[in-house]
Design a protein around this motif. Sequence first.
Motif, PDB file in Angstrom:
ATOM      1  N   ALA A  67      64.283  14.526  18.599  1.00  0.00           N
ATOM      2  CA  ALA A  67      64.420  15.633  18.183  1.00  0.00           C
ATOM      3  C   ALA A  67      63.331  16.168  17.130  1.00  0.00           C
ATOM      4  CB  ALA A  67      65.761  15.918  17.643  1.00  0.00           C
ATOM      5  N   VAL A  68      62.511  15.392  16.625  1.00  0.00           N
ATOM      6  CA  VAL A  68      61.732  15.802  15.437  1.00  0.00           C
ATOM      7  C   VAL A  68      60.478  16.151  16.263  1.00  0.00           C
ATOM      8  CG1 VAL A  68      60.170  14.954  13.416  1.00  0.00           C
ATOM      9  CG2 VAL A  68      62.680  14.907  13.384  1.00  0.00           C
ATOM     10  N   MET A  69      60.082  15.325  17.444  1.00  0.00           N
ATOM     11  CA  MET A  69      58.566  15.399  17.933  1.00  0.00           C
ATOM     12  C   MET A  69      58.427  16.551  18.502  1.00  0.00           C
ATOM     13  SD  MET A  69      57.984  12.297  17.507  1.00  0.00           S
ATOM     14  CE  MET A  69      58.761  10.845  17.009  1.00  0.00           C
ATOM     15  N   PRO A  70      59.241  17.551  18.959  1.00  0.00           N
ATOM     16  CA  PRO A  70      58.765  19.055  19.462  1.00  0.00           C
ATOM     17  C   PRO A  70      57.942  19.652  18.230  1.00  0.00           C
ATOM     18  CG  PRO A  70      60.780  18.628  20.299  1.00  0.00           C
ATOM     19  CD  PRO A  70      60.441  17.234  19.451  1.00  0.00           C
ATOM     20  N   ALA A  71      58.329  19.304  17.070  1.00  0.00           N
ATOM     21  CA  ALA A  71      57.703  20.106  15.947  1.00  0.00           C
ATOM     22  C   ALA A  71      56.356  19.986  15.667  1.00  0.00           C
ATOM     23  CB  ALA A  71      58.299  19.651  14.501  1.00  0.00           C
ATOM     24  N   LEU A  72      55.731  18.873  16.423  1.00  0.00           N
ATOM     25  CA  LEU A  72      54.280  18.653  16.498  1.00  0.00           C
ATOM     26  C   LEU A  72      53.742  19.937  17.066  1.00  0.00           C
ATOM     27  CD1 LEU A  72      54.257  14.841  17.457  1.00  0.00           C
ATOM     28  CD2 LEU A  72      53.497  15.937  15.150  1.00  0.00           C
ATOM     29  N   LEU A  73      54.328  20.449  17.731  1.00  0.00           N
ATOM     30  CA  LEU A  73      53.842  21.858  18.466  1.00  0.00           C
ATOM     31  C   LEU A  73      53.494  22.800  17.802  1.00  0.00           C
ATOM     32  CD1 LEU A  73      55.705  21.573  22.155  1.00  0.00           C
ATOM     33  CD2 LEU A  73      53.464  20.934  21.728  1.00  0.00           C
ATOM     34  N   TRP A  74      54.239  22.777  16.576  1.00  0.00           N
ATOM     35  CA  TRP A  74      54.077  23.847  15.645  1.00  0.00           C
ATOM     36  C   TRP A  74      53.114  23.587  14.466  1.00  0.00           C
ATOM     37  CZ3 TRP A  74      60.198  24.185  15.301  1.00  0.00           C
ATOM     38  CH2 TRP A  74      60.845  24.424  16.440  1.00  0.00           C
ATOM     39  N   ARG A  75      52.671  22.383  14.459  1.00  0.00           N
ATOM     40  CA  ARG A  75      51.883  21.948  13.299  1.00  0.00           C
ATOM     41  C   ARG A  75      50.788  23.077  12.875  1.00  0.00           C
ATOM     42  NH1 ARG A  75      49.861  18.871  17.570  1.00  0.00           N
ATOM     43  NH2 ARG A  75      47.558  18.478  17.699  1.00  0.00           N
ATOM     44  N   ARG A  76      50.232  23.613  13.953  1.00  0.00           N
ATOM     45  CA  ARG A  76      49.095  24.488  13.427  1.00  0.00           C
ATOM     46  C   ARG A  76      49.660  25.949  13.193  1.00  0.00           C
ATOM     47  NH1 ARG A  76      46.303  21.033  17.142  1.00  0.00           N
ATOM     48  NH2 ARG A  76      46.725  22.327  18.949  1.00  0.00           N
ATOM     49  N   SER A  77      50.621  26.474  14.150  1.00  0.00           N
ATOM     50  CA  SER A  77      51.013  27.828  13.834  1.00  0.00           C
ATOM     51  C   SER A  77      52.083  27.930  12.856  1.00  0.00           C
ATOM     52  CB  SER A  77      51.746  28.203  15.382  1.00  0.00           C
ATOM     53  OG  SER A  77      52.763  27.368  15.521  1.00  0.00           O
ATOM     54  N   ARG A  78      52.993  26.838  12.813  1.00  0.00           N
ATOM     55  CA  ARG A  78      53.956  26.874  11.555  1.00  0.00           C
ATOM     56  C   ARG A  78      53.799  25.618  10.892  1.00  0.00           C
ATOM     57  NH1 ARG A  78      56.537  28.886  16.128  1.00  0.00           N
ATOM     58  NH2 ARG A  78      57.114  31.091  16.024  1.00  0.00           N
ATOM     59  N   PRO A  79      52.854  25.310  10.003  1.00  0.00           N
ATOM     60  CA  PRO A  79      52.583  24.016   9.318  1.00  0.00           C
ATOM     61  C   PRO A  79      53.781  23.773   8.260  1.00  0.00           C
ATOM     62  CG  PRO A  79      51.140  25.578   8.504  1.00  0.00           C
ATOM     63  CD  PRO A  79      51.689  26.193   9.754  1.00  0.00           C
ATOM     64  N   LEU A  80      54.068  24.919   7.652  1.00  0.00           N
ATOM     65  CA  LEU A  80      55.300  24.293   6.650  1.00  0.00           C
ATOM     66  C   LEU A  80      56.590  24.051   7.322  1.00  0.00           C
ATOM     67  CD1 LEU A  80      56.199  24.080   3.722  1.00  0.00           C
ATOM     68  CD2 LEU A  80      56.390  26.606   3.798  1.00  0.00           C
ATOM     69  N   THR A  81      56.981  24.952   8.561  1.00  0.00           N
ATOM     70  CA  THR A  81      58.087  24.644   9.041  1.00  0.00           C
ATOM     71  C   THR A  81      58.117  23.362   9.789  1.00  0.00           C
ATOM     72  OG1 THR A  81      58.507  26.946   9.320  1.00  0.00           O
ATOM     73  CG2 THR A  81      59.643  25.386  10.790  1.00  0.00           C
ATOM     74  N   ALA A  82      56.991  22.859  10.361  1.00  0.00           N
ATOM     75  CA  ALA A  82      57.047  21.764  10.851  1.00  0.00           C
ATOM     76  C   ALA A  82      56.876  20.551  10.188  1.00  0.00           C
ATOM     77  CB  ALA A  82      55.756  21.579  11.848  1.00  0.00           C
ATOM     78  N   CYS A  83      56.375  20.572   9.015  1.00  0.00           N
ATOM     79  CA  CYS A  83      56.615  19.650   8.176  1.00  0.00           C
ATOM     80  C   CYS A  83      57.754  19.473   7.312  1.00  0.00           C
ATOM     81  CB  CYS A  83      55.444  19.770   6.681  1.00  0.00           C
ATOM     82  SG  CYS A  83      55.146  18.487   5.762  1.00  0.00           S
ATOM     83  N   LEU A  84      58.519  20.416   6.989  1.00  0.00           N
ATOM     84  CA  LEU A  84      59.915  20.600   6.513  1.00  0.00           C
ATOM     85  C   LEU A  84      60.948  19.831   7.649  1.00  0.00           C
ATOM     86  CD1 LEU A  84      60.273  23.798   4.776  1.00  0.00           C
ATOM     87  CD2 LEU A  84      59.770  21.774   3.507  1.00  0.00           C
ATOM     88  N   ILE A  85      60.649  19.686   8.790  1.00  0.00           N
ATOM     89  CA  ILE A  85      61.444  19.494   9.821  1.00  0.00           C
ATOM     90  C   ILE A  85      61.412  18.078   9.779  1.00  0.00           C
ATOM     91  CG2 ILE A  85      61.817  19.357  12.196  1.00  0.00           C
ATOM     92  CD1 ILE A  85      61.463  22.323  12.425  1.00  0.00           C
ATOM     93  N   GLY A  86      59.921  17.645   9.895  1.00  0.00           N
ATOM     94  CA  GLY A  86      59.753  16.100  10.014  1.00  0.00           C
ATOM     95  C   GLY A  86      60.240  15.433   8.851  1.00  0.00           C
ATOM     96  N   PHE A  87      59.612  15.827   7.829  1.00  0.00           N
ATOM     97  CA  PHE A  87      60.166  15.023   6.418  1.00  0.00           C
ATOM     98  C   PHE A  87      61.612  15.214   6.335  1.00  0.00           C
ATOM     99  CE2 PHE A  87      55.651  14.525   6.160  1.00  0.00           C
ATOM    100  CZ  PHE A  87      55.516  13.377   5.788  1.00  0.00           C
ATOM    101  N   GLY A  88      62.097  16.360   6.575  1.00  0.00           N
ATOM    102  CA  GLY A  88      63.605  16.081   6.279  1.00  0.00           C
ATOM    103  C   GLY A  88      64.272  15.755   7.286  1.00  0.00           C
ATOM    104  N   ALA A  89      64.187  15.251   8.247  1.00  0.00           N
ATOM    105  CA  ALA A  89      64.727  14.275   9.234  1.00  0.00           C
ATOM    106  C   ALA A  89      64.398  12.886   8.714  1.00  0.00           C
ATOM    107  CB  ALA A  89      63.847  14.018  10.692  1.00  0.00           C
TER     108      ALA A  89
END
Length: 379
Positions: A57-79
């Motif tokens: 479930a975390v892997m799709p956050a990689l698609l947002w790593r440039r457009s929404r870097p903070l959101t993607a990082c919070l999702i990944g490290f939150g998991a």
Amino acid sequence: MTALWRSVWSEPRPADPPPVGRLDWLLVAGCAAAALVEGTARPGLAGQPFVTVLAMAVMPALLWRRSRPLTACLIGFGAAGLLSIAQLSTRSGELGLTSMMAILVLLYSLVRWGSGREVAVGLPFVMAVASLGMYAASAGVADVVGGTLFLLLFVSLAAVFRYRADVWHRRQREIRNAERLALARDLHDTVAHHVSAIAVQAQAGQVVAGTQPGQAAEVLAAIESEATRTLAEMRAMVRVLRDDGWDAYAPQRGVAHLCALERTDSSPAVEVSLAGALTSLPAPVDAAIYRLAQESLTNAVRHARGATRIAIDVRRVGDEVRLRVADDGAAHPGPRAEPGLGLTGMAERAQLLGGSLAAGPGPKGGWVVEAVLPVGLPA
């Protein structure tokens, strides 16, 4: 320290992040497949199937790593934080998958593509999650130091690439500004020349107005024509003030001066070909064609290894002027991007006049520069 913090906090995101492309989708698919394979093939993994589902479930956050870097990082490290909390509460062994290391890409993207505010918010969260994970794993001193240095490596790499990109963009802006300044100077000279002619015509009109009304009418018509041409060219002027004096009232060199570049008594020989109605071009277009041809010739002489012939061809085709500069030397990567000489600056000069410029290896070898400028100036 307060000023430094404010500077970091107000730092904007880097300009022009790449859009999501095929490689991004392949990265997400590869990481998700790795998580699925590891989750099903790894024996004795605690917390199944929760661990595998969470990792995928975390892997799709990689698609947002440039457009929404903070959101993607919070999702990944939150998991990752959730896995550490589950490990502490269940007192079980390590719950994480090796494929979850993909969240380090999100850490890199946070520093590389995030604003100063996003980095200032995200890094403490990453540090907190990393500390929680080390505590849950009962890491020793060596593991803590090694893990911290590993995270700092990603942060440092991102900072270095961000700085290099910022320097490159600053360099490009300097090139564009230099070309705008040069174009503004050309236009300033042309407009100043027209205004001087209008002033002379007006003075002559005052002299003959009382005694020769017919000639006064002709003078007024000439003034109207000059004023109309001047206004048309001023609409295309780049609003950059010239920092030197008003002493150069003569127009810049134009297409008519290209023949002076021709030479047959040296190597490489330079041949100039002019075709079509090129005598009534707008002054900015006229000056730009000469400048582009001159710079292309200079670059060919410098960079075309073994060239024996350089051909400059300018022709009027309808409402366009086409310039082609070609050499017969070994194909070369083109000039360095120096202000006033680089391909970026030459393309910028053409674009400011509503045209285009392209450069690359010729079909029969050598290097070819082609520019197309509209005769009508952009409003």
